[in-house]
Motif scaffolding. Structure first.
Motif, PDB file in Angstrom:
ATOM      1  N   ARG A 141       0.807  -1.224   0.000  1.00 57.70           N
ATOM      2  CA  ARG A 141       0.000   0.000   0.000  1.00 57.70           C
ATOM      3  C   ARG A 141       0.839   1.271   0.000  1.00 57.70           C
ATOM      4  O   ARG A 141       0.500   2.235  -0.684  1.00 57.70           O
ATOM      5  N   ALA A 142       1.926   1.297   0.776  1.00 56.91           N
ATOM      6  CA  ALA A 142       2.764   2.494   0.776  1.00 56.91           C
ATOM      7  C   ALA A 142       3.422   2.687  -0.590  1.00 56.91           C
ATOM      8  O   ALA A 142       3.553   3.822  -1.074  1.00 56.91           O
ATOM      9  N   LEU A 143       3.824   1.580  -1.232  1.00 57.54           N
ATOM     10  CA  LEU A 143       4.420   1.673  -2.568  1.00 57.54           C
ATOM     11  C   LEU A 143       3.395   2.184  -3.574  1.00 57.54           C
ATOM     12  O   LEU A 143       3.678   3.098  -4.359  1.00 57.54           O
ATOM     13  N   ALA A 144       2.184   1.606  -3.556  1.00 61.92           N
ATOM     14  CA  ALA A 144       1.135   2.060  -4.470  1.00 61.92           C
ATOM     15  C   ALA A 144       0.770   3.507  -4.199  1.00 61.92           C
ATOM     16  O   ALA A 144       0.579   4.304  -5.131  1.00 61.92           O
ATOM     17  N   THR A 145       0.699   3.872  -2.913  1.00 60.78           N
ATOM     18  CA  THR A 145       0.401   5.262  -2.556  1.00 60.78           C
ATOM     19  C   THR A 145       1.511   6.181  -3.022  1.00 60.78           C
ATOM     20  O   THR A 145       1.256   7.274  -3.540  1.00 60.78           O
ATOM     21  N   ASN A 237      -5.247   6.617  17.019  1.00 56.45           N
ATOM     22  CA  ASN A 237      -4.608   6.528  15.706  1.00 56.45           C
ATOM     23  C   ASN A 237      -5.210   7.510  14.706  1.00 56.45           C
ATOM     24  O   ASN A 237      -4.527   7.948  13.774  1.00 56.45           O
ATOM     25  N   VAL A 238      -6.478   7.837  14.861  1.00 55.59           N
ATOM     26  CA  VAL A 238      -7.085   8.875  14.012  1.00 55.59           C
ATOM     27  C   VAL A 238      -6.435  10.219  14.310  1.00 55.59           C
ATOM     28  O   VAL A 238      -6.091  10.981  13.400  1.00 55.59           O
ATOM     29  N   TRP A 239      -6.222  10.507  15.593  1.00 56.30           N
ATOM     30  CA  TRP A 239      -5.593  11.777  15.960  1.00 56.30           C
ATOM     31  C   TRP A 239      -4.138  11.833  15.519  1.00 56.30           C
ATOM     32  O   TRP A 239      -3.625  12.906  15.169  1.00 56.30           O
ATOM     33  N   ALA A 240      -3.478  10.687  15.512  1.00 57.65           N
ATOM     34  CA  ALA A 240      -2.106  10.660  14.994  1.00 57.65           C
ATOM     35  C   ALA A 240      -2.093  11.047  13.524  1.00 57.65           C
ATOM     36  O   ALA A 240      -1.238  11.825  13.073  1.00 57.65           O
ATOM     37  N   PHE A 241      -3.040  10.521  12.752  1.00 61.89           N
ATOM     38  CA  PHE A 241      -3.128  10.871  11.329  1.00 61.89           C
ATOM     39  C   PHE A 241      -3.478  12.348  11.164  1.00 61.89           C
ATOM     40  O   PHE A 241      -2.923  13.040  10.295  1.00 61.89           O
ATOM     41  N   ILE A 242      -4.388  12.845  11.981  1.00 63.85           N
ATOM     42  CA  ILE A 242      -4.771  14.258  11.921  1.00 63.85           C
ATOM     43  C   ILE A 242      -3.556  15.152  12.149  1.00 63.85           C
ATOM     44  O   ILE A 242      -3.327  16.129  11.414  1.00 63.85           O
ATOM     45  N   VAL A 243      -2.758  14.832  13.160  1.00 64.39           N
ATOM     46  CA  VAL A 243      -1.564  15.626  13.454  1.00 64.39           C
ATOM     47  C   VAL A 243      -0.586  15.580  12.282  1.00 64.39           C
ATOM     48  O   VAL A 243      -0.005  16.605  11.888  1.00 64.39           O
ATOM     49  N   THR A 306       5.023  -4.215  10.543  1.00 61.05           N
ATOM     50  CA  THR A 306       4.590  -3.116   9.679  1.00 61.05           C
ATOM     51  C   THR A 306       4.634  -1.771  10.385  1.00 61.05           C
ATOM     52  O   THR A 306       5.138  -0.777   9.842  1.00 61.05           O
ATOM     53  N   ARG A 307       4.104  -1.708  11.582  1.00 63.17           N
ATOM     54  CA  ARG A 307       4.032  -0.435  12.305  1.00 63.17           C
ATOM     55  C   ARG A 307       5.427   0.121  12.560  1.00 63.17           C
ATOM     56  O   ARG A 307       5.676   1.319  12.405  1.00 63.17           O
ATOM     57  N   ALA A 354       3.422   9.267   1.534  1.00 66.94           N
ATOM     58  CA  ALA A 354       3.109   7.908   1.082  1.00 66.94           C
ATOM     59  C   ALA A 354       2.869   6.989   2.274  1.00 66.94           C
ATOM     60  O   ALA A 354       1.959   6.150   2.262  1.00 66.94           O
ATOM     61  N   ASN A 355       3.665   7.158   3.310  1.00 68.22           N
ATOM     62  CA  ASN A 355       3.524   6.323   4.497  1.00 68.22           C
ATOM     63  C   ASN A 355       2.432   6.814   5.427  1.00 68.22           C
ATOM     64  O   ASN A 355       1.758   6.015   6.084  1.00 68.22           O
ATOM     65  N   LEU A 356       2.237   8.123   5.502  1.00 71.89           N
ATOM     66  CA  LEU A 356       1.179   8.664   6.348  1.00 71.89           C
ATOM     67  C   LEU A 356      -0.184   8.167   5.872  1.00 71.89           C
ATOM     68  O   LEU A 356      -1.025   7.739   6.672  1.00 71.89           O
ATOM     69  N   PHE A 357      -0.429   8.197   4.566  1.00 65.76           N
ATOM     70  CA  PHE A 357      -1.685   7.680   4.027  1.00 65.76           C
ATOM     71  C   PHE A 357      -1.827   6.190   4.326  1.00 65.76           C
ATOM     72  O   PHE A 357      -2.917   5.702   4.641  1.00 65.76           O
ATOM     73  N   ALA A 358      -0.725   5.459   4.222  1.00 66.87           N
ATOM     74  CA  ALA A 358      -0.782   4.009   4.448  1.00 66.87           C
ATOM     75  C   ALA A 358      -1.111   3.666   5.894  1.00 66.87           C
ATOM     76  O   ALA A 358      -1.647   2.587   6.172  1.00 66.87           O
ATOM     77  N   THR A 359      -0.824   4.564   6.848  1.00 66.40           N
ATOM     78  CA  THR A 359      -1.141   4.270   8.241  1.00 66.40           C
ATOM     79  C   THR A 359      -2.651   4.114   8.456  1.00 66.40           C
ATOM     80  O   THR A 359      -3.066   3.412   9.389  1.00 66.40           O
TER      81      THR A 359
END
Length: 441
Positions: A141-145, A237-243, A306-307, A354-359
């Motif tokens: 997913r990170a590669l595709a992203t 984890n949603v807030w991590a993505f938001i930040v 992965t994480r 690319a990695n942020l979206f994959a999270t």
């Protein structure tokens, strides 16, 4: 999971998922080509309509406010309508909005067109991210992203070549007409080639590979339960993505909208002279996007969880933009030193993204991906609004004092520190995905 389980052989699996990735790449290229046009035409249109730096920043803010408002609901809408219809509608409206710029005859007209463009372009990343979650196993997913996200850089590479040529040959209006028409062409390709994996005639082995993700898939991935913001916002984890989006999106937008002006004001470049430095910056960015997705895949295939692979990769990408602190000092010796530093920072941003979206797809079911991407995108837009207004105020202030370089210096400090600050906060907020998913009603 054992190392041998991670090294799934992909030979003979089939490659239709990469056709889908190519469509995402094309759409993202157009998404950024359309939003980049005004930055390249800023001086030409600004003279015609008498814009100040603050006028231009207000037009940029109109786009970003609309983009943020769009993200309030576009993720939910795409999750509700489905990827095929949701993405189609988004690209249709933003292509028409781009064309409408050519009919604007004043600051208000451009502000209105930018608002419609921002509202509709907000659908690109939630739809693309959801598509990746549907068509790719976690390790890819990170590669595709990274590949589809590199389209943002290709759009920015094409723009400095295409837009000045259209301007000189046919007038500034033509730049908006041509780029908008390309979006209408994409709609035909999307209608023909896209469908969910189970709906397309792909090899059974490829379908099995797509669905082989035992690390992130759960029974909740196929649930039809509705997604509510109230439940999502209780998740760390949603807030991590938001930040991550709040801190990093504004930096990319700053370079996107103000880099041409920086090159003109600091080094006296104009017209086609700006094109080559911009091509260098966005070529680096495109490579960063792809390599940024490759690194965690490399680490995962060698047994890293992965994480952890995602986090370590993102730390590297957060450290590289610190070089921006030396942009002007290096630029005093040679403009190309400054260009190299900005190129590295932009490449790091794309690798980070690319990695942020994959999270999101790492941590949540597929049915939630577009909604969470939309929430994070809205946060990034809010940050972009603040940074755009700050840039306009700083540049007008220091321009009046004939010290515009000081304004750029302040903005470069913000750009340099944003990513490492985001990484630290995300590291505190993030936790491993569990079988217990956010509540849905």
């Amino acid at each position: 999971m054992e190392n041998t389980d991670r090294r799934v052989r992909t030979s003979g699996v089939g490659h239709y998922r990469w056709v889908i990735c190519a469509l995402l790449f094309f759409a993202t290229t157009l998404n950024y080509l359309d939003r980049t046009v005004i930055g390249l035409l800023k001086d030409e249109i600004g003279v015609q309509f008498g814009w100040s730096e603050s006028d231009y920043s207000n037009i940029v803010v109109c786009f970003q406010v609309a983009y943020a408002v769009g993200l309030l609901g576009v993720g939910w809408l795409i999750d509700r309508l489905g990827t095929k219809i949701g993405y189609f509608l988004s690209v249709l409206v933003w292509s028409l909005a781009t064309i409408l710029h050519g009919f604007a005859r004043g600051t208000f007209g451009f502000a209105a067109a930018r608002s419609l463009l921002g509202l509709s372009e907000s659908g690109n990343f939630p739809a693309a991210n959801k598509t990746v979650a549907e068509w790719f196993p976690g390790k890819e997913r990170a590669l595709a992203t990274g590949i589809y996200n590199s389209g943002s850089n290709i759009g920015a590479i094409v723009a400095p070549v295409l837009i000045p040529w259209l301007l000189m040959s046919y007038g500034w209006e033509s730049a908006f007409y041509v780029t908008g028409a390309l979006g209408l062409l994409w709609l035909l390709l999307w209608a023909v080639f896209y469908g969910k994996p189970a709906e397309k005639k792909i090899l059974p082995s490829e379908l099995a590979y797509i669905n082989s993700d035992t690390e992130t898939a759960t029974a909740d991935d196929t649930s039809d339960k509705k997604v509510h913001w109230s439940s999502l916002l209780r998740e760390r984890n949603v807030w991590a993505f938001i930040v991550g989006k709040l801190f990093s999106d504004p930096i990319w937008w700053f370079f996107l909208f103000w880099l041409p002006s920086f090159l003109k004001n600091e080094y006296g470049l104009d017209g086609m002279e700006i094109s080559f430095p911009l091509i260098v910056v966005y070529t680096f960015s495109s490579l960063g996007s792809i390599l940024g997705g490759w690194l965690p895949k490399f680490l995962i295939n060698r047994g890293m969880e992965t994480r952890k692979a995602r986090s370590r990769s993102m730390l590297l990408y957060a450290l590289l933009p610190l070089a921006v602190l030396f942009t002007q000092t290096a630029g005093l010796a040679n403009m190309w030193f400054a260009i190299l530093i900005i190129s590295i920072a932009c490449a790091a941003h794309c690798a980070w993204m690319a990695n942020l979206f994959a999270t999101v797809s790492d941590n949540f079911p597929k049915r939630m991906v577009a909604s969470i991407t939309g929430i994070g995108g809205m946060a990034g837009s809010v940050g972009g609004i603040v940074v755009a207004k700050l840039a306009g105020i700083l540049f007008d202030h220091y321009k009046a004092m004939d010290q515009l370089s000081v304004g750029y210096g302040i903005m470069f400090v913000i750009c340099a520190l944003a990513y490492i600050s985001a990484w630290v906060i995300m590291a505190v907020l993030s936790r491993k995905r569990t079988m217990q998913q956010p509540e849905s009603k």
